[in-house]
Design a protein around this motif. Structure first.
Motif, short mmCIF file in Angstrom:
data_model
loop_
_atom_site.label_atom_id
_atom_site.label_comp_id
_atom_site.label_asym_id
_atom_site.label_seq_id
_atom_site.Cartn_x
_atom_site.Cartn_y
_atom_site.Cartn_z
N GLN A 433 17.84 4.08 -4.31
CA GLN A 433 17.50 2.67 -4.51
C GLN A 433 16.09 2.36 -4.03
O GLN A 433 15.35 1.62 -4.69
CB GLN A 433 18.52 1.78 -3.80
N ARG A 434 15.69 2.95 -2.90
CA ARG A 434 14.33 2.70 -2.38
C ARG A 434 13.26 3.36 -3.26
O ARG A 434 12.11 2.96 -3.21
CB ARG A 434 14.22 3.20 -0.94
N MET A 435 13.67 4.33 -4.07
CA MET A 435 12.74 4.94 -5.02
C MET A 435 12.64 4.15 -6.33
O MET A 435 11.87 4.49 -7.21
CB MET A 435 13.16 6.38 -5.33
N GLY A 436 13.46 3.12 -6.45
CA GLY A 436 13.43 2.31 -7.65
C GLY A 436 14.47 2.66 -8.68
O GLY A 436 14.43 2.14 -9.81
N VAL A 437 15.44 3.52 -8.35
CA VAL A 437 16.54 3.82 -9.26
C VAL A 437 17.50 2.64 -9.25
O VAL A 437 18.00 2.25 -8.19
CB VAL A 437 17.27 5.12 -8.85
N GLU A 438 17.76 2.08 -10.40
CA GLU A 438 18.63 0.91 -10.49
C GLU A 438 20.07 1.36 -10.63
O GLU A 438 20.56 1.62 -11.73
CB GLU A 438 18.21 0.03 -11.66
N THR A 439 20.75 1.50 -9.51
CA THR A 439 22.14 1.95 -9.50
C THR A 439 22.82 1.45 -8.24
O THR A 439 22.16 1.22 -7.23
CB THR A 439 22.21 3.49 -9.57
N ASP A 440 24.12 1.28 -8.31
CA ASP A 440 24.88 0.92 -7.11
C ASP A 440 25.86 2.02 -6.73
O ASP A 440 26.71 1.83 -5.86
CB ASP A 440 25.62 -0.40 -7.31
N ARG A 441 25.73 3.19 -7.38
CA ARG A 441 26.57 4.33 -7.04
C ARG A 441 25.78 5.62 -7.19
O ARG A 441 24.89 5.72 -8.04
CB ARG A 441 27.81 4.42 -7.95
N GLY A 443 26.93 9.93 -6.84
CA GLY A 443 27.92 10.92 -6.43
C GLY A 443 29.23 10.26 -6.07
O GLY A 443 29.78 9.47 -6.85
N ASP A 444 29.73 10.55 -4.87
CA ASP A 444 30.98 9.95 -4.41
C ASP A 444 30.71 8.85 -3.38
O ASP A 444 31.52 8.63 -2.47
CB ASP A 444 31.91 11.02 -3.82
N SER A 445 29.60 8.15 -3.51
CA SER A 445 29.26 7.09 -2.55
C SER A 445 30.34 6.01 -2.56
O SER A 445 30.96 5.74 -3.58
CB SER A 445 27.91 6.47 -2.88
N ASN A 446 30.55 5.40 -1.40
CA ASN A 446 31.47 4.26 -1.30
C ASN A 446 30.81 3.02 -0.72
O ASN A 446 31.40 1.96 -0.72
CB ASN A 446 32.72 4.64 -0.47
N LYS A 447 29.58 3.16 -0.26
CA LYS A 447 28.76 2.02 0.15
C LYS A 447 27.36 2.55 0.43
O LYS A 447 27.18 3.75 0.68
CB LYS A 447 29.32 1.33 1.41
N VAL A 448 26.38 1.67 0.39
CA VAL A 448 25.04 2.11 0.68
C VAL A 448 24.78 1.98 2.17
O VAL A 448 25.23 1.02 2.81
CB VAL A 448 24.00 1.29 -0.12
N ILE A 449 24.13 2.97 2.74
CA ILE A 449 23.78 2.92 4.16
C ILE A 449 22.71 1.87 4.40
O ILE A 449 21.77 1.74 3.61
CB ILE A 449 23.30 4.31 4.65
N GLU A 450 22.83 1.13 5.48
CA GLU A 450 21.82 0.16 5.84
C GLU A 450 20.92 0.78 6.92
O GLU A 450 21.38 1.32 7.91
CB GLU A 450 22.46 -1.12 6.38
N LEU A 451 19.62 0.70 6.71
CA LEU A 451 18.68 1.29 7.63
C LEU A 451 17.44 0.40 7.73
O LEU A 451 16.79 0.15 6.73
CB LEU A 451 18.28 2.69 7.17
#
Length: 451
Positions: A433-441, A443-451
């Motif tokens: 997402q930080r690279m500009g890929v427009e996606t909300d998933r 692989g097997d992600s279940n939430k995005v990490i907050e940093l």
């Protein structure tokens, strides 16, 4: 681009190529800049991924305090001077890699599943490359000192890796032999060969069974990838290569034997920095070797392979050498961060601010092939919104605390996830997402990490 790459190639090829022509961007030339353009070009975003095989000696690597007040472990000590631009991460895992041992490298950047009937998926670096490629001569660069690259296409095909530093330099910065016209003819001959191969495959397809069709699909994926890269290379032939200073050329255009591992690692890092600095690519992967073939480091007294050291069986000498190997590899990674910090991009900004870098392994404890609690360090990217300075620990609240004085209990933590929801794909999703890929998933992600 992501949707295009996942489509079947058994469509009318002429129609597909006409569509493809709109997807492969030409280089941005000065004459293309609008006369009334008032805003500067979008900030470049870059990512690098560095892989260390066979995990680490976790007793000397593991950080035990979460948050900002953590103390550096022995193995991570070389990164202490970079505290404010790094985030050590504990507790993540790839569910599809648990108990799959040495194959973990294949899904480190994909989050895919491993098994006899499973097929790999696209790696995060290639999702990033699809977004960044319109700005750069090369979508990505893949380097591996031994075995294969970390990069996989949308169809689960592994991209080839480069090894020799002079080969890497030439592929990025050298004019083609014989000049542009010769290179263009060669590229178009290659395209013609791809045409012929596809025609032959279509004839064979009518005679194939189900199993052969699966193999055919993988072959067509390779053809498609080769065709895309061939057309991109053709489109960039008339754009001059960046000028390389004599100092940078001497630093990077040379070959180093594997017996000088530190010099080799640093030269590869210099090549990655130079590629980012000149903006010939914005995505890079570097494998320090696969699980079965990571090199020895005789310059620091290590004549055994990393795989051999990881199966230490409790031998104090082997564990000490494994710790020294870990520390050495992390020290070279620290060199990469320093180079990114001191090198300015084409906009005059330090590369480290616009470059995310992930260092780590798909294994935690090599002796028993533990694939949980992966050793990971995320660095850079402050201009992309990342905030560092803390130990991000996903084991917290899911176990009784680190027990490094009881190795058996700690090694169990490295084999079975304390937090089953802490997927490494969540971290890869954040980076995408930080690279500009427009996606909300991813692989097997279940939430995005907050940093």
């Amino acid at each position: 681009m992501g949707n295009f790459l996942s489509q079947s190639w058994l469509l009318d090829r002429r129609h597909a190529l006409r569509a493809l022509g709109t997807c492969i961007s030409l280089p941005m030339l000065e004459c293309m800049t609008p006369l009334n353009a008032a805003e500067p070009a979008a900030m470049p975003r870059r990512s690098a991924f560095i892989y260390l095989a066979n995990g680490v000696h976790s007793l000397n690597y593991q950080l035990t305090t979460p948050g900002r007040d953590y103390e550096f472990s022995r193995s991570l000590k070389p990164l202490e001077k970079h505290r404010e631009v790094i985030t050590p991460i504990s507790g993540l895992h790839h569910p599809g890699a648990i108990s799959h041992h040495h194959n973990c490298i294949s899904v480190w950047l994909t989050g895919g599943k491993l098994g006899p009937t499973d097929r790999n998926t696209i790696s995060v670096d290639q999702q990033m490359a699809a977004v960044a490629a319109e700005h750069t001569r090369y979508p990505s660069m893949e380097i591996a000192i031994t075995q294969g690259s970390l990069a996989w296409t949308a169809d689960g095909v592994q991209l080839p890796a480069m090894r020799r530093c002079s080969e890497i330099f030439a592929s990025l910065f050298e004019e083609p032999k014989g000049g542009t016209a010769v290179q263009r003819r060669a590229l178009r001959r290659k395209a013609s060969v791809l045409d012929d191969n596809l025609a032959e495959v279509r004839r064979l397809e009518k005679k194939m069974g189900t199993a052969d069709r699966g193999r055919l699909d993988q072959y067509l994926s390779s053809v498609r990838e080769a065709e895309i890269r061939t057309r991109r290379a053709d489109a960039w032939l008339d754009t001059p290569l960046p000028e390389i200073s004599e100092n940078d050329r001497k630093r990077t255009n040379r070959d180093i034997p594997q017996t000088q591992a530190g010099d080799y690692f640093r030269t590869v890092y210099d090549l990655m920095v130079l590629a980012f600095q000149t903006d010939v690519t914005r995505v890079a992967t570097f494998s320090l070797g696969g699980e079965g073939q990571a090199i020895a480091i005789p310059e620091i007294g290590i004549t055994e392979s990393r795989h051999q050291l990881s199966h230490h069986g409790g031998d104090e000498g082997y564990m000490e050498k494994l710790t020294n190997y870990d520390t050495f590899a992390i020290e070279q990674y620290g060199y990469f961060l320093s180079r990114l910090e001191e090198t300015k991009d084409l906009n005059g900004q330090p590369l480290l601010g616009t470059t995310m870098s992930l260092f780590g392994s798909g294994m935690s404890y090599g002796h028993s092939h533990g694939n949980a609690n992966l050793p990971l360090v995320l660095a850079g990217g402050s201009d992309l919104g990342l905030r560092h300075g803390s130990h991000l620990d996903f084991n917290q609240g899911h176990f009784g605390g680190y027990e490094l004085d009881q190795p058996g209990k700690h090694y169990s933590l490295c084999s079975r996830p304390a937090n089953p929801d802490a997927h490494m794909s969540n971290l890869l999703l954040l980076m995408a997402q930080r690279m500009g890929v427009e996606t909300d998933r991813f692989g097997d992600s279940n939430k995005v990490i907050e940093l």
